[in-house]
Design a protein around this motif. Structure first.
Motif, short mmCIF file in Angstrom:
data_model
loop_
_atom_site.label_atom_id
_atom_site.label_comp_id
_atom_site.label_asym_id
_atom_site.label_seq_id
_atom_site.Cartn_x
_atom_site.Cartn_y
_atom_site.Cartn_z
N SER A 1 -27.33 -56.63 -27.34
CA SER A 1 -26.22 -57.90 -26.53
C SER A 1 -25.27 -57.77 -27.65
CB SER A 1 -26.44 -58.76 -25.94
OG SER A 1 -27.05 -58.58 -25.13
N GLU B 1 -41.28 -50.24 -21.43
CA GLU B 1 -40.50 -50.17 -20.65
C GLU B 1 -40.26 -49.12 -20.10
OE1 GLU B 1 -37.59 -53.73 -18.14
OE2 GLU B 1 -38.32 -53.56 -19.74
N THR C 1 -34.13 -54.15 -19.81
CA THR C 1 -34.05 -55.33 -19.12
C THR C 1 -33.79 -56.43 -20.94
OG1 THR C 1 -35.77 -55.66 -17.58
CG2 THR C 1 -34.76 -57.56 -18.92
N ASP D 1 -31.19 -58.98 -21.66
CA ASP D 1 -30.87 -60.42 -21.72
C ASP D 1 -30.74 -61.33 -20.15
OD1 ASP D 1 -30.35 -61.53 -24.40
OD2 ASP D 1 -28.23 -60.46 -23.96
N GLY D 2 -31.62 -60.17 -19.02
CA GLY D 2 -32.17 -61.32 -17.56
C GLY D 2 -31.32 -59.61 -16.90
N THR D 3 -30.83 -58.08 -17.94
CA THR D 3 -29.97 -57.50 -16.93
C THR D 3 -31.05 -56.63 -16.74
OG1 THR D 3 -27.76 -58.94 -17.06
CG2 THR D 3 -27.66 -56.52 -16.49
N THR D 4 -30.85 -55.52 -15.59
CA THR D 4 -31.72 -54.54 -15.88
C THR D 4 -30.49 -53.36 -15.97
OG1 THR D 4 -33.85 -55.35 -15.14
CG2 THR D 4 -33.67 -52.89 -14.87
#
Length: 316
Positions: free
Chosen positions: A82, A121, A129, A131-134
């Motif tokens: 990110s 994963e 995944t 920063d909390g986003t998939t």
């Protein structure tokens, strides 16, 4: 799917024109693709591991990425990172090379265990995944990783959890003399992949994978798969046997083997045909086993477990 035999044979033919004298490796690679899994190719340098992966990727079209694993590679170098966008005042996810239909992981065991684990994963769930986003991967999605034997300098053994994500492991081995003569004659002037075009589209490849999932597996064959797995767990020479995930992937590979053989249902022989490459790399042997070959122990388990009678389609 009427076009299934034509498409799969075209892929096999393409691989065999590039990788001389290794039809078994080509078939196993295609089997893993059709099973929706991932392939680990292990052998010494220079025997065609990366070429096999690149040829399979080129044959099916779609997007292809290659990651050269090195000791200083970071997890974000694979999955993405990110980055803060000052103009928009927010973080934006920059996808890494794992976001491709075919991901070639070259010399995967030259990276640290932490970096290798960044693929867990992705391989198990087809997503990343951050920063909390998939973020979902494309379809089909396949990791083809190559590794050198652990005795070679600068290598790290793959963690058990990572090995378990690979549907199958194969070793290329040296080609025979005739195959090497053909290689020198046909490929001595340049890369055999230059100018090569896909033989199927990525949409066709996705349909092939979806077709294999519909291949029938009877309860009798499922019981045989379970019996093989449980036999590895209770074998006196095996410290860690096949996991439940291994049995799921054994069934998936057997479905692909049946489809490649022109059938809409799985026979015990299909399970036996794929058992060694699917199970051997997952086993941890007892130090007192008297053998270093997990392949030999899988063959021993195949000999010990009773083979059920063949099951016709629709039979429970």
């Amino acid at each position: 799917m009427e076009s299934f035999p034509q498409h799969t044979q075209a892929i096999l033919d393409r691989i065999n024109t590039v990788i001389d004298g290794k039809p078994e490796a080509a078939r196993t690679a295609l089997t893993v693709l059709l099973a929706g899994g991932h392939l680990l190719v292990e052998d010494v340098p220079g025997v065609g591991k990366t070429m096999l992966a690149r040829t399979l990727a080129t044959a099916i079209g779609g997007t292809v990425s290659r990651v050269q694993f090195t000791p200083d590679l970071l997890p974000t170098d694979i999955t993405g990172v990110s980055v803060y966008d000052q103009a928009r005042r927010e973080f934006e996810f920059k996808p890494g090379p794992v976001f491709a239909n075919i991901v070639i992981g070259d010399e995967i065991n030259r990276a640290s265990a932490k970096t290798q684990s960044a693929l867990l994963e992705c391989m198990a769930e087809g997503q990343v995944t951050a920063d909390g986003t998939t973020y979902r991967m494309g379809t089909p999605f396949m990791v083809v990783a190559t590794q050198n034997p652990v005795e070679m300098d600068g290598t790290f053994p793959l963690p058990e959890a990572q090995r378990d994500r690979f549907t199958a492991r194969i070793s290329m081995g040296y080609p025979d003399a005739d195959a090497e003569m053909t290689m020198l004659a046909d490929h001595g002037g340049g890369s055999p992949l230059e100018g090569m075009r896909p033989v199927v589209s990525v949409e066709d490849a996705a349909r092939l994978v979806a077709h294999v999932r519909e291949v029938h597996v009877s309860d009798v064959v499922r019981a045989y798969v379970v019996a093989l797995g449980r036999a590895t767990r209770s074998h006196p020479q095996i410290r860690l046997g096949a996991s439940p995930r291994a049995l799921l992937q054994l069934q998936a590979a057997a479905r692909a083997e049946a489809a490649l053989s022109g059938r809409e249902y799985v026979l015990p022989d299909d399970v036996r045909a794929v058992a060694v490459p699917v199970l051997a790399h997952r086993l941890m042997l007892d130090r007192r086993a008297g053998t270093d070959s997990a392949e030999e122990l899988v063959r021993a388990v195949l000999d010990e477990v009773r083979v059920p009678a063949e099951q016709a389609p629709g039979t429970r």
